[in-house]
Design a protein around this motif. Structure first.
Motif, short mmCIF file in Angstrom:
data_model
loop_
_atom_site.label_atom_id
_atom_site.label_comp_id
_atom_site.label_asym_id
_atom_site.label_seq_id
_atom_site.Cartn_x
_atom_site.Cartn_y
_atom_site.Cartn_z
N LEU A 1 0.81 -1.23 0.00
CA LEU A 1 0.00 0.00 0.00
C LEU A 1 0.84 1.26 0.00
CD1 LEU A 1 -2.65 -1.15 2.62
CD2 LEU A 1 -2.95 -1.00 0.14
N GLY A 2 2.16 1.13 0.22
CA GLY A 2 3.05 2.29 0.15
C GLY A 2 3.05 3.16 1.40
N TYR A 3 2.47 2.67 2.54
CA TYR A 3 2.42 3.43 3.77
C TYR A 3 3.34 2.81 4.81
CZ TYR A 3 -1.89 5.52 1.94
OH TYR A 3 -2.80 6.18 1.18
N ASP A 4 3.82 3.63 5.67
CA ASP A 4 4.51 3.11 6.85
C ASP A 4 3.47 2.42 7.76
OD1 ASP A 4 5.51 3.69 9.88
OD2 ASP A 4 7.22 3.38 8.53
N ARG A 5 3.90 1.37 8.51
CA ARG A 5 2.96 0.64 9.37
C ARG A 5 2.32 1.57 10.42
NH1 ARG A 5 5.37 -4.66 11.89
NH2 ARG A 5 3.18 -4.89 12.52
N VAL A 6 3.10 2.51 10.94
CA VAL A 6 2.57 3.43 11.94
C VAL A 6 1.45 4.27 11.35
CG1 VAL A 6 3.10 5.35 13.49
CG2 VAL A 6 4.76 3.48 13.19
N VAL A 7 1.63 4.69 10.09
CA VAL A 7 0.60 5.50 9.43
C VAL A 7 -0.64 4.66 9.20
CG1 VAL A 7 0.04 6.80 7.34
CG2 VAL A 7 2.33 6.99 8.36
N LEU A 8 -0.45 3.41 8.76
CA LEU A 8 -1.60 2.55 8.52
C LEU A 8 -2.40 2.32 9.80
CD1 LEU A 8 -0.26 -0.19 6.08
CD2 LEU A 8 -2.11 1.43 5.66
N ARG A 9 -1.71 2.13 10.93
CA ARG A 9 -2.41 1.89 12.19
C ARG A 9 -3.24 3.08 12.65
NH1 ARG A 9 2.92 -0.64 15.05
NH2 ARG A 9 2.80 -2.73 14.15
N ALA A 10 -2.91 4.26 12.16
CA ALA A 10 -3.67 5.46 12.54
C ALA A 10 -4.71 5.83 11.50
CB ALA A 10 -2.70 6.63 12.75
N MET A 11 -4.86 5.03 10.46
CA MET A 11 -5.74 5.38 9.33
C MET A 11 -7.10 4.71 9.47
SD MET A 11 -4.95 4.82 5.27
CE MET A 11 -3.51 5.88 5.34
N ALA A 12 -8.15 5.39 9.04
CA ALA A 12 -9.47 4.80 8.97
C ALA A 12 -9.56 3.89 7.76
CB ALA A 12 -10.54 5.87 8.90
N ALA A 13 -10.27 2.79 7.89
CA ALA A 13 -10.43 1.86 6.77
C ALA A 13 -11.12 2.55 5.59
CB ALA A 13 -11.22 0.63 7.21
N SER A 14 -12.08 3.43 5.89
CA SER A 14 -12.78 4.13 4.80
C SER A 14 -11.87 5.14 4.11
CB SER A 14 -14.02 4.83 5.36
OG SER A 14 -13.66 5.72 6.42
N ALA A 15 -10.85 5.66 4.82
CA ALA A 15 -9.91 6.59 4.20
C ALA A 15 -9.01 5.88 3.20
CB ALA A 15 -9.07 7.28 5.28
N LEU A 16 -8.73 4.58 3.44
CA LEU A 16 -7.93 3.80 2.50
C LEU A 16 -8.73 3.46 1.25
CD1 LEU A 16 -5.16 2.34 2.16
CD2 LEU A 16 -6.22 0.33 3.19
N HIS A 17 -10.09 3.53 1.36
CA HIS A 17 -10.97 3.23 0.25
C HIS A 17 -11.93 4.39 0.04
CE1 HIS A 17 -9.73 -0.59 2.15
NE2 HIS A 17 -9.70 -1.08 0.92
#
Length: 603
Positions: free
Chosen positions: A22-38
């Motif tokens: 996905l091209g994100y750092d794991r820390v960034v992914l853990r702070a992201m909303a699932a709907s923001a990724l989609h």
């Protein structure tokens, strides 16, 4: 792989492979909303997550995540529940798979992909097994519904409690299936359901006064919490956690019954205690019937005869002769002595409160009845009820008393429940009830009910030899109450007390003794007694007897003793010679001396 929390719309965790993809750092992914990724794909994301929670596994190629550099990725999603409402999602790069095929590396990468997939399958199986163990161990029932009230998942504990399988309930309207009727049988409409209200008003609803219905048609009480599921302000459904509280309700009902019984017993004991305090003034009082005269001895014999039975006793006698003391002696010598003796002064009970005082009343029975009240009959249950001054009961109320005495049951005022009562009745009066019956002031049937065992209390003037003993007893108690040294009762004092007629009987003697103790100077008693008229014979007069009854031996001995005692009192104890008691009585001195000794009198 990603771990998603559908309820909170967040990415809980991501492995390094997902971060690279996905091209994100794991820390960034853990702070992201699932709907923001989609972005723009919320409905598809909800269908995917709810389908995975409901079916256990879900595949999809319709979700298109956005790479960190802004490009869209074509991925295949595979999801399985982890428990606690979370999902484990595995991501497969379809574009990379296609490129590998084009480059002629399909077999090698396919084998690697299959190996990776098999490894993921093992992980899924292990996680699924752990989740099932956790869900089976959970004691609470848990199920979820969407915004239409349709069931999306249900745990094993809920299956056991409801009798339905998850496959029977998922996809169905849950309210119609298990929550359709109130405990009283009335229909429970969807609009009134707190569970559905959670995804209408967005509030958490906690309820502990409703029932769920099993598959077999039986109901059980539940306590449940309905928590709304939100997504960016939108209410998508609710999660319901419930438990069967049948045992708790039964325990609560038993506790309520026990507490009600405790309250009733406590109220009864409090009232008994109040009545006993009302009746017992000081420990020096009522320790026994004092006296050695033939009249007292006859009374004690009668007490011994009747105490062992449950017969009704009618005590007659003048005011102040100790009728209540006789009643207490009967009670203390009976098998009921461990239960209270409840006294009712019938002359002091207002007419309008007669029934309430005797039988009690229910709350609201009349103005001022702010709580249930236990009556004297109920207080005396198992013990003795002493009706003092029974001749003062109004004629129109005597019938109610008679009915209770005959049936041994009554109803509180304002209450339809009939209460049985087990009492021993002792009544007392200073009236001639037989004469009252003749004059129409007392019911004849009540008189016969009371007069089972008549017992007469002798007036003090008929037993002058007991006066000194009783006076000494009262003097000791008065000194203790007044906190003074006990004064001495001299022979002269005793003779003076014996000469008085005592119209007020023992009660008057007690008051005279206490007054003399207060007025005492250096231990010398000072009596304030009116002069007797005429001095001598009036005080020593024998007791009046009915004209149609001859003297018994006990009566004759009592009369002889009283006359000798009065003569000795008048002569200051002188027997022989002019002005002596023998001359006064017209007896030979030796004969009088012999009788004095026989009667146990002191010169």
């Amino acid at each position: 792989m990603l771990v998603l929390d559908p309820v909170g719309d967040r990415i809980v965790d991501a492995n390094p492979a997902a971060a690279r993809l996905l091209g994100y750092d794991r820390v960034v992914l853990r702070a992201m909303a699932a709907s923001a990724l989609h972005p723009g794909q919320l409905p598809a994301l909800i269908v995917f997550t709810q389908g995975a929670l409901a079916k256990g596994q879900w595949w999809s190629q319709s979700l298109i995540p956005r790479h960190a550099d802004g490009k869209s990725l074509r991925l295949e999603y595979a999801a399985s529940p982890l428990g606690d409402g979370q999902l484990l999602v595995t991501l497969f790069d379809l574009d990379a798979r296609r490129r590998r095929v084009i480059d002629g590396q399909a077999d090698q990468h396919m084998r690697a992909g299959i190996a990776e997939w098999q490894r993921m399958e093992r992980i899924f199986r292990d996680i699924e097994r752990e989740n099932q163990l956790i869900l089976r161990a959970a004691g609470e029932g848990i199920y979820g519904v969407n915004a239409d009230g349709v069931t999306t998942f249900i745990n094993p504990a809920a299956e056991r409690m409801l009798g339905w399988l998850a496959t029977d309930l998922v996809g169905k309207d849950m309210h119609t299936t298990v929550h359709h009727t109130h405990p009283d049988g009335a229909q429970y409409h969807h609009h009134d359901c707190p569970i559905y209200a959670a995804f209408r008003d967005g509030a958490v609803h906690q309820v502990d006064s409703e029932v769920f219905w099993r598959k077999d048609g039986t109901a059980f009480p539940v306590e449940y919490t309905s928590t709304p599921i939100r997504d960016r302000g939108r209410l998508l459904g609710a999660v319901i956690v419930f438990r069967d509280i049948s045992q708790r309700r039964e325990a609560e009902e038993r506790l309520r019954s026990a507490l009600a019984e405790v309250d009733s017993l406590r109220e009864r004991l409090e009232l008994e205690n109040a009545y006993l305090k009302e009746e017992i003034r000081l420990e020096s009082h009522h320790q026994g019937i004092i006296g050695r005269s033939p009249a007292i001895e006859a009374t004690l014999r009668q007490i011994d005869l009747v105490a062992g039975t449950d017969a009704t006793v009618l005590i007659t006698g003048e005011s102040g002769t100790g009728k209540e003391l006789i009643a207490r002696a009967i009670h203390e010598a009976s098998r009921r002595r461990d239960r209270p003796l409840i006294r009712v002064n019938c002359a002091a009970v207002p007419r309008e409160l007669f029934e309430s005082e005797f039988f009690g009343h229910a709350r609201g029975a009349f103005t001022g009845a702010l709580r249930d009240r236990v009556g004297r009959f109920e207080l005396a249950d198992g013990g003795t009820l002493f009706l003092d001054e029974v001749g003062e009961i109004p004629l129109d109320l005597q019938g109610k008393l008679l009915r209770v005495l005959q049936e041994r049951s009554f109803e509180r005022v304002g209450e339809e429940r009939t209460r049985a009562v087990d009492i021993r009745l002792v009544a007392a009066t200073n009236r001639n009830l037989k004469e009252e019956v003749r004059r129409g002031r007392f019911r004849e049937d009540l008189y016969f009910r009371l007069n089972v065992f008549p017992l007469a209390a002798s007036p003090l003037r008929e037993r002058p030899e007991d006066i000194a003993l009783i006076a000494q007893h009262f003097l000791k108690g008065a000194a203790r109450r007044l906190n003074i040294p006990e004064p001495r009762l001299t022979e002269g004092d005793a003779r003076r007390l014996a000469r008085y007629a005592w119209p007020g009987n023992v009660r008057e003697l007690e008051n005279v003794i206490e007054r003399a103790a207060i007025l005492a100077v250096r231990g010398r008693l000072r009596f304030d007694l009116p002069e007797t008229e005429p001095p001598g014979r009036a005080e020593a007069a024998p007791p009046a007897l009915p004209a149609d009854r001859p003297l018994t031996e006990v009566d004759r001995r009592a009369r002889d003793r009283a006359e000798i005692a009065a003569a000795l009192a008048l002569t200051g104890g002188k027997v022989f010679g002019p002005g002596g008691a023998a001359e006064l009585l017209g007896l030979r001195p030796t004969t009088l001396a012999s009788r004095i000794k026989m009667h146990g009198l002191k010169q």
